[in-house]
Write a protein that holds these residues in place. Structure first.
Motif, short mmCIF file in Angstrom:
data_model
loop_
_atom_site.label_atom_id
_atom_site.label_comp_id
_atom_site.label_asym_id
_atom_site.label_seq_id
_atom_site.Cartn_x
_atom_site.Cartn_y
_atom_site.Cartn_z
N GLN A 287 -1.14 -2.30 -6.25
CA GLN A 287 -1.06 -2.48 -4.81
C GLN A 287 -1.63 -3.86 -4.45
N ARG B 117 -5.61 0.13 0.69
CA ARG B 117 -6.57 0.31 1.79
C ARG B 117 -7.45 1.53 1.56
N GLY B 118 -8.71 1.41 1.98
CA GLY B 118 -9.59 2.57 2.01
C GLY B 118 -9.87 2.95 3.45
N ARG B 119 -10.78 3.90 3.64
CA ARG B 119 -11.14 4.30 5.00
C ARG B 119 -11.88 3.16 5.67
N SER C 62 0.88 -1.17 0.00
CA SER C 62 0.00 0.00 0.00
C SER C 62 0.91 1.22 0.00
N THR C 63 0.67 2.16 -0.90
CA THR C 63 1.54 3.35 -0.92
C THR C 63 1.43 4.11 0.41
N LYS D 215 -18.41 5.63 -7.38
CA LYS D 215 -17.13 6.19 -6.93
C LYS D 215 -16.01 5.94 -7.94
C1 BTN Z 1 -11.39 5.39 0.50
O1 BTN Z 1 -12.14 5.52 -0.45
O2 BTN Z 1 -11.82 4.94 1.57
C2 BTN Z 1 -9.97 5.82 0.37
C3 BTN Z 1 -9.24 5.05 -0.67
C4 BTN Z 1 -7.78 5.43 -0.79
C5 BTN Z 1 -7.00 4.52 -1.70
C6 BTN Z 1 -5.61 4.99 -1.91
S1 BTN Z 1 -4.77 4.12 -3.18
C7 BTN Z 1 -3.26 4.87 -2.72
C8 BTN Z 1 -3.23 4.91 -1.22
N1 BTN Z 1 -2.71 3.66 -0.69
C9 BTN Z 1 -3.65 2.97 -0.03
O3 BTN Z 1 -3.48 1.86 0.49
N2 BTN Z 1 -4.79 3.66 -0.01
C10 BTN Z 1 -4.69 4.92 -0.71
#
Ligand code: BTN
Length: 328
Positions: A114, A118-120, A90-91, A184
């Motif tokens: 990736q 991850r998201g929120r 994950s960045t 989205k």
């Molecule tokens: C969301 O919609 O909940 C947030 C998503 C964010 C995704 C980006 S991709 C680059 C960065 N690295 C991750 O693991 N997540 C964010």
């Protein structure tokens, strides 16, 4: 060294760059040049070699490297230190590790794929290779931690402006989603490391579904997610999109840091909001609350009105938002 060779081939006035010039400028032997040219071919660069004349770059691959985006970058500091990964977990994870080790303000991480995006709220971010933009910015703003929510709004506004420049109309679903055609296309994950009164660093992670096709999403996710390509009907140039995003973000961010001005960004978030004026559901620890979204505060928080007419301010860390009865 591969990067240096590409810069040399790109930034030349001449049609061909001679082996002699490459060798002189980069301090490498002719044999080494051959070796690197072979590697560049394997990376997808088309380079023609003519005896006596030298080398000519015919075409470049769709890679989000510094060399591929720098001619479109107008930033002063953001992305000038760009770390490129073919694959990463994950960045955001790696950005946090690097920030802990002292990485520079404005460092940008970009990955082609990736494995644990991850998201929120612990959600997964679908990140197939070469199809999206998965990037994280390391920022060290000298602001109070309470004001960090503004940076998510600045990011959302920058994404909105970027998509607009590519002819795509979107709306912003507070706090961190960009929506196209009711689904989205982009999510923002802002993570903060701070003391009581100051920020050590902030990692702003941005995921954009650029050229994903519908079969890149599971059936479940395709109900709520789309891509710019699906919306637009044709592929989008990821390199130009990334550079434009960095340019737009830096402008709005510096206006905040240097002039304490977030009015442009907040105005964009409000006037292109997907939720202001609408009935929404707030989900807090699994419980649903009906509310009407009314406004976004100067600090980037959401103002809502509950059915009993009570007005409240909602902070992004604590809730997720649904529009009406939709999944989004
Ligand atoms: C969301 O919609 O909940 C947030 C998503 C964010 C995704 C980006 S991709 C680059 C960065 N690295 C991750 O693991 N997540 C964010």
């Amino acid at each position: 060294m591969k990067n240096k060779i590409i810069s040399l081939l790109k930034n030349t006035e001449e049609e061909f760059v001679s082996g002699e010039k490459i060798s002189e400028q980069l301090g490498i032997t002719r044999a080494a040049i051959w070796k690197y040219m072979k590697m560049l071919k394997e990376d997808g660069y088309l380079i023609e070699a003519y005896t006596k004349k030298g080398y000519k770059l015919i075409s470049s691959p769709d890679l989000l490297t510094y060399e591929e985006i720098s001619n479109k970058l107008t930033t002063s500091f953001l992305g000038r230190n760009l770390l490129y990964y073919k694959t990463i977990d994950s960045t955001n994870n790696t950005a946090k590790n690097l920030a802990n080790e002292g990485a520079l303000d404005g460092t940008v991480l970009v990955a082609e794929k990736q494995t644990s995006g991850r998201g929120r709220l612990g959600r997964q971010w679908v990140s197939p290779e070469y199809k999206g933009i998965y990037t994280s910015f390391i920022l060290r703003p000298k602001i109070e931690p309470m004001k960090a929510a503004k940076i998510t709004q600045i990011t959302a506004a920058a994404a909105y402006l970027t998509f607009k420049e590519f002819g795509i109309d979107s709306s912003i679903k507070w706090p961190n989603d960009i929506i196209v055609n009711g689904k989205k296309v982009c999510g923002i994950l802002t993570e903060l490391n701070c003391e009581l009164n100051e920020i050590n660093y902030l990692v702003v992670g941005i995921g954009i579904n650029v050229n994903l096709d519908s079969d890149d999403f599971t059936e479940e996710i395709s109900k709520i997610a789309t891509s710019l390509k699906i919306a637009n009907g044709k592929e989008i140039n990821r390199k130009a999109l990334l550079a434009t995003l960095l340019n737009n973000f830096e402008k709005l961010y510096l206006d905040f840091i240097e002039n304490e001005n977030t009015s442009t960004a907040l105005e964009i978030c409000k006037s292109h909001s997907a939720i202001i004026g609408k009935d929404i559901k707030l989900i807090r620890k699994g419980e649903y609350f009906d509310a009407k979204a009314i406004d976004i505060t100067d600090d980037g928080n959401l103002v809502v009105e509950y059915p009993n007419k009570e007005i409240a301010t909602v902070f992004s860390g604590e809730v997720s938002v649904r529009i009406g009865d939709n999944y989004i």
